[in-house]
Structure formats: C-alpha cells, structure tokens
Design a protein around this motif. Structure first.
Motif, PDB file in Angstrom:
ATOM      1  N   GLU A  70      -5.844 -23.744 -29.333  1.00  0.00           N
ATOM      2  CA  GLU A  70      -6.387 -22.709 -30.208  1.00  0.00           C
ATOM      3  C   GLU A  70      -6.272 -23.121 -31.669  1.00  0.00           C
ATOM      4  N   ARG A  71      -7.211 -22.587 -32.451  1.00  0.00           N
ATOM      5  CA  ARG A  71      -7.131 -22.753 -33.906  1.00  0.00           C
ATOM      6  C   ARG A  71      -7.488 -21.420 -34.536  1.00  0.00           C
ATOM      7  N   TYR A  72      -6.613 -20.950 -35.411  1.00  0.00           N
ATOM      8  CA  TYR A  72      -6.846 -19.668 -36.090  1.00  0.00           C
ATOM      9  C   TYR A  72      -7.586 -19.911 -37.402  1.00  0.00           C
ATOM     10  N   ARG A  73      -8.775 -19.301 -37.521  1.00  0.00           N
ATOM     11  CA  ARG A  73      -9.584 -19.463 -38.736  1.00  0.00           C
ATOM     12  C   ARG A  73      -8.949 -18.777 -39.932  1.00  0.00           C
ATOM     13  N   ALA A  74      -8.258 -17.651 -39.649  1.00  0.00           N
ATOM     14  CA  ALA A  74      -7.626 -16.886 -40.713  1.00  0.00           C
ATOM     15  C   ALA A  74      -6.491 -16.084 -40.102  1.00  0.00           C
ATOM     16  N   PRO A  75      -5.484 -15.709 -40.888  1.00  0.00           N
ATOM     17  CA  PRO A  75      -4.395 -14.895 -40.358  1.00  0.00           C
ATOM     18  C   PRO A  75      -4.909 -13.598 -39.741  1.00  0.00           C
ATOM     19  N   GLY A  76      -4.415 -13.294 -38.544  1.00  0.00           N
ATOM     20  CA  GLY A  76      -4.789 -12.053 -37.884  1.00  0.00           C
ATOM     21  C   GLY A  76      -6.101 -12.087 -37.145  1.00  0.00           C
ATOM     22  N   ALA A  77      -6.878 -13.152 -37.294  1.00  0.00           N
ATOM     23  CA  ALA A  77      -8.169 -13.253 -36.603  1.00  0.00           C
ATOM     24  C   ALA A  77      -7.961 -13.745 -35.180  1.00  0.00           C
ATOM     25  N   LEU A  78      -8.937 -13.462 -34.319  1.00  0.00           N
ATOM     26  CA  LEU A  78      -8.886 -14.032 -32.980  1.00  0.00           C
ATOM     27  C   LEU A  78      -9.118 -15.537 -33.072  1.00  0.00           C
ATOM     28  N   LYS A 110      -0.053 -29.359 -21.930  1.00  0.00           N
ATOM     29  CA  LYS A 110       0.924 -29.208 -23.004  1.00  0.00           C
ATOM     30  C   LYS A 110       0.332 -28.403 -24.164  1.00  0.00           C
ATOM     31  N   ASP A 111      -0.945 -28.675 -24.494  1.00  0.00           N
ATOM     32  CA  ASP A 111      -1.614 -27.887 -25.541  1.00  0.00           C
ATOM     33  C   ASP A 111      -1.596 -26.399 -25.177  1.00  0.00           C
ATOM     34  N   ASP A 112      -1.899 -26.125 -23.913  1.00  0.00           N
ATOM     35  CA  ASP A 112      -1.990 -24.742 -23.451  1.00  0.00           C
ATOM     36  C   ASP A 112      -0.643 -24.034 -23.553  1.00  0.00           C
ATOM     37  N   LEU A 113       0.417 -24.746 -23.206  1.00  0.00           N
ATOM     38  CA  LEU A 113       1.739 -24.130 -23.239  1.00  0.00           C
ATOM     39  C   LEU A 113       2.219 -23.916 -24.676  1.00  0.00           C
ATOM     40  N   LEU A 114       1.941 -24.868 -25.532  1.00  0.00           N
ATOM     41  CA  LEU A 114       2.452 -24.781 -26.904  1.00  0.00           C
ATOM     42  C   LEU A 114       1.629 -23.856 -27.798  1.00  0.00           C
ATOM     43  N   ARG A 115       0.504 -23.326 -27.296  1.00  0.00           N
ATOM     44  CA  ARG A 115      -0.257 -22.344 -28.070  1.00  0.00           C
ATOM     45  C   ARG A 115       0.242 -20.937 -27.798  1.00  0.00           C
ATOM     46  N   ARG A 116       1.181 -20.775 -26.880  1.00  0.00           N
ATOM     47  CA  ARG A 116       1.588 -19.448 -26.432  1.00  0.00           C
ATOM     48  C   ARG A 116       2.539 -18.778 -27.415  1.00  0.00           C
ATOM     49  N   ASP A 117       2.827 -17.502 -27.143  1.00  0.00           N
ATOM     50  CA  ASP A 117       3.581 -16.714 -28.120  1.00  0.00           C
ATOM     51  C   ASP A 117       5.053 -17.090 -28.207  1.00  0.00           C
ATOM     52  N   LYS A 177       4.556 -20.135 -38.264  1.00  0.00           N
ATOM     53  CA  LYS A 177       3.397 -19.318 -38.641  1.00  0.00           C
ATOM     54  C   LYS A 177       2.932 -18.412 -37.494  1.00  0.00           C
ATOM     55  N   SER A 178       3.713 -18.334 -36.440  1.00  0.00           N
ATOM     56  CA  SER A 178       3.286 -17.626 -35.235  1.00  0.00           C
ATOM     57  C   SER A 178       2.911 -16.167 -35.519  1.00  0.00           C
ATOM     58  N   PHE A 179       3.762 -15.440 -36.246  1.00  0.00           N
ATOM     59  CA  PHE A 179       3.492 -14.034 -36.515  1.00  0.00           C
ATOM     60  C   PHE A 179       2.405 -13.840 -37.567  1.00  0.00           C
ATOM     61  N   PHE A 191      13.667 -13.562 -35.700  1.00  0.00           N
ATOM     62  CA  PHE A 191      13.844 -12.251 -36.339  1.00  0.00           C
ATOM     63  C   PHE A 191      13.493 -12.328 -37.828  1.00  0.00           C
ATOM     64  N   GLU A 192      13.936 -13.380 -38.493  1.00  0.00           N
ATOM     65  CA  GLU A 192      13.644 -13.538 -39.918  1.00  0.00           C
ATOM     66  C   GLU A 192      12.144 -13.693 -40.161  1.00  0.00           C
ATOM     67  N   LEU A 193      11.491 -14.493 -39.327  1.00  0.00           N
ATOM     68  CA  LEU A 193      10.043 -14.687 -39.467  1.00  0.00           C
ATOM     69  C   LEU A 193       9.284 -13.391 -39.239  1.00  0.00           C
ATOM     70  N   MET A 194       9.755 -12.595 -38.280  1.00  0.00           N
ATOM     71  CA  MET A 194       9.109 -11.320 -38.003  1.00  0.00           C
ATOM     72  C   MET A 194       9.253 -10.381 -39.195  1.00  0.00           C
ATOM     73  N   ALA A 195      10.450 -10.280 -39.747  1.00  0.00           N
ATOM     74  CA  ALA A 195      10.681  -9.398 -40.895  1.00  0.00           C
ATOM     75  C   ALA A 195       9.847  -9.835 -42.094  1.00  0.00           C
ATOM     76  N   GLU A 196       9.755 -11.134 -42.308  1.00  0.00           N
ATOM     77  CA  GLU A 196       8.954 -11.654 -43.425  1.00  0.00           C
ATOM     78  C   GLU A 196       7.471 -11.329 -43.228  1.00  0.00           C
TER      79      GLU A 196
END
Length: 409
Positions: free
Chosen positions: A98-106, A115-122, A158-160, A186-191
């Motif tokens: 996956e590649r995200y064009r912009a934050p929050g976009a599909l 390996k690509d498939d697994l490492l794109r997960r949440d 950059k996951s969140f 937790f820190e990344l989520m709060a940020e």
C-alpha cells in the motif's frame, strides 16, 4: 503453535477444503491476520482470511465451484469473497502493498509479496501468516513476541498518521484482548490525536469504527477509553462530563435485553446534553427514527424523569411511559429500583388484553372507539372497574369522546 484441528467445525472444514483445492490448482495460501492471532492465543476463530502471492482468483473461483457457492470480486482491493451454505465467509486476497497519497486517505493498493502484505498491516500481532501446507509461521514484525508480552504495537512511526482509524482499532483490540499499548505506540497515538490526525477522515469512516466499538462485549470500557484518549472528540466534540458510570449501566441494560438499540443508547449517553447533537450525528447513517430516538435521550431524559416524579396516579405514569421509546424506559428503570418495579407493571399492562371489540359497543365508528377501548383497558387493569362492567364503561367513554369531537368540529 495452535493446530488447525483446534478450529471450530465449520472453520476447520473450510480450511480443509481450501487446502484440497489449493493442492489441485498448485496454489500456496496463507492464513493471515486476526485468525492467526486468535489461533495463537487459543481464542475462538470466526473469520477465514487468506493471502496468496499468486493465484488468488484461481483459488477463489475453484473453491466456490467446489462448495457450490458464490464468489464476489473487489478488483480495487485485489480481494475475493467466497460464500456457501454451512461455511464461514472466506476472504481470499492477492498479497498487496500500500501507498498512502495523503494522511487519512484510503491507500493505493498494488500487488506485492507476502512480506509486503504483512508489513502493511496495522499491528504486529496482526502481521503473522500461517502456511496452510505445513502450518509454519511467517512473522516479519515479531508479532509472536508481542502476543507473549500482551502488547499492541504499530509497525512504523507514521502508522496513525497514514490511517487514524487505527487508533480506534488499537484501543478496541487492547480492550478485547486485555492487552496494553506498547509505550512507543501509546506516544504515537497521543501525538496523532493532538495533531488533529482525524480531520481528513470522513465522518462515515469514523462512525463505522465507532459502531464496531459499540458492538464489542466490553463496549462501556472501550468507549470510556476512547473518550478519555480524545479519539471521540472528532465525532462528539470535547467531553462535557464523565459518563463512564452511565455507559456501564447501558452495558448491564444490553445484557438484560439485547433487543434494545445499542447504537441509540450509547450514542444518546455520549451526546447527552450536547446542544450540537443534531450536527454530531452527521455521517452516522441513522434513519430519522433512530436519530429521533437518540435525541430523545440527549435532550429529554432528565425532563422525562422529572415528569414521572410528578405523576400522581398509575394512569398518569402509564401515559408518560407510552410516549417514551424502549431505550428511554430502560435508562429510567436502571436509575431507580422503584421505577423499575413500576415499569415491570407497565410491561404487564402492555400484554394485558380485554375480550372486547369496537363492534361490541354498538356506537358509531371512528377514532373515539379505539380511544375508549384503550381507556377501558386501563380502567380494568388498574382496578378502577370490574371486568364485568367493561362493555358499559367503554360505551360511555366512546359516546363521551364522540361528543367532544362533535363540539370541536
């Protein structure tokens, strides 16, 4: 490692059929994500999610033919869904990156390797694959380690930001599995929350995540965590008060009566007293009736309780009960034991029937007849009149109401 035979019967049969068809077609399917996580934790597995580097459409169509089922394709996501009677839904996907064009976009989805498939997960615990040929695991993100230490960990910083709805999923998983968020996660989520990460996300997507939270067995605790983290501010605005105790009440109410509308109850409590509640419902997809029932709780719960406190007779109280939704009544009954007793009596009244019909009254027809029959039902139930006097009483009431209508007209 948990073995495939420990799956429930329907899921085990589905896996065996997949293995059989895959062998015939020369495919190599991997069980991936949540099902592997739950197998390793010894939890009940419901979903069957498969990924293949090659041959996903071949396997999907051959499997559907084998089980006399149906296959639906979703080309934009490189996925297929096989359904058949007696089997769980089977999702089959081509390994993706996956590649995200912009934050929050599909994301944009393209073919990739396992390996690509697994490492794109949440999260790492969802990034484990099991080879169905031999049961071996592929775990590039050390998810097994996090399962042992009972932690939720994102796969990159950059996951969140890429997908803020992962915040909902992180808290949902942590609550369901009784895990903790890894410190950095937790820190990344709060940020992300503090930076306004939810702003570009459509309200429809946020409401979908919220409904999933409300569907959880531990919904009260989960919604409290989402509220305290600030994640719900994107839907409901800043918290006006601590609603944990009332959310817990709703949890008990739903356990007693699952037929009630949990979305109305939880949303009504989360929005209670909010003057902007109507606009907050945007994106929820609520029908007019569901929105009206929700706003009934938001704005009228206290006034309704005050009106009940002022009722002097059972008839007055029943009239108020009739004007309320089942969800409103469940909240009223949860607050006061005496009110719960009165509601139980009202429910008896709701099922109480009188052996009397409009034709029995020998009066002109019209809406006054139904009103008279209902008044008579109340009078008999409350002991105002004996049942033997019901017909005469109903006839008198019908004529009284008819005369009132004639005077009004």
């Amino acid at each position: 490692m948990t073995a495939i035979p420990e799956l429930p019967n329907a899921q085990r049969r589905a896996i065996e059929l997949v293995k059989e068809v895959a062998a015939e077609k020369g495919c190599r399917p991997f069980l991936v994500g949540g099902p592997v996580r739950d197998l390793l934790l010894g939890r009940h597995v419901i979903d069957i999610d498969l990924t293949l580097e090659d041959g996903a459409p071949v396997l999907a169509r051959a499997l559907a033919k084998k089980v006399d089922g149906r296959v639906r394709s979703f080309p934009q996501f490189l996925t297929y869904k096989v359904t058949a009677e007696g089997l769980p839904e089977i999702d089959i996907a081509t390994a993706r990156k996956e590649r995200y064009r912009a934050p929050g976009a599909l994301p944009n989805v393209t073919e990739g390797k396992l390996k690509d498939d697994l490492l794109r997960r949440d999260f790492s615990i969802n990034a484990i694959a099991m080879d169905l040929r031999d049961g071996s695991l592929h775990d590039p993100a050390n998810g097994e380690r996090d399962l042992r230490t009972r932690q939720i960990r994102v796969l990159h910083d950059k996951s969140f930001i890429d997908d803020p709805t992962r915040i909902f999923r992180a808290i949902r998983l942590a609550t369901r599995l009784e895990f903790t968020l890894e410190n950095k996660t937790f820190e990344l989520m709060a940020e992300a929350i503090a930076s306004g990460a939810f702003e570009p996300v459509s309200r429809e997507r946020l409401w979908r995540e919220l409904f999933l939270a409300m569907d959880e067995e531990a919904a009260p605790r989960l919604l409290t965590e989402l509220r305290s983290s600030g994640a719900l501010d994107s839907v409901f605005g800043p918290a006006q008060s601590d609603v944990r105790a009332t959310l817990d009440e709703v949890g008990h109410i739903m356990a007693r009566d699952p037929s009630l509308d949990r979305y109305v109850l939880y949303t009504g409590i989360l929005l209670r007293g909010d003057m902007e509640a109507i606009s907050r419902l945007e994106g929820s997809g609520f029908s007019q009736k569901r929105a009206r029932n929700t706003l009934h709780i938001v704005y009228d719960l206290e006034r309704f309780a005050d009106a009940l406190a002022g009722a002097r007779t059972e008839r007055q109280r029943f009239r108020l009960y009739k004007s309320a939704t089942p969800e409103m009544l469940s909240l009223i009954g949860a607050h006061e034991p005496e009110e719960a007793r009165r509601l139980a009596r009202f429910q008896e009244f709701q099922s109480f029937k009188l052996p009397l019909r409009g034709n029995d009254l020998e009066v002109p027809g019209g809406p006054h007849v139904a009103r008279a029959l209902e008044r008579t039902r109340e009078a008999v139930f409350n002991g105002e009149i004996p049942v033997d006097d019901a017909k005469d009483f109903a006839r008198q009431m019908a004529m009284k109401y008819l005369n009132e209508l004639r005077i009004e007209n």
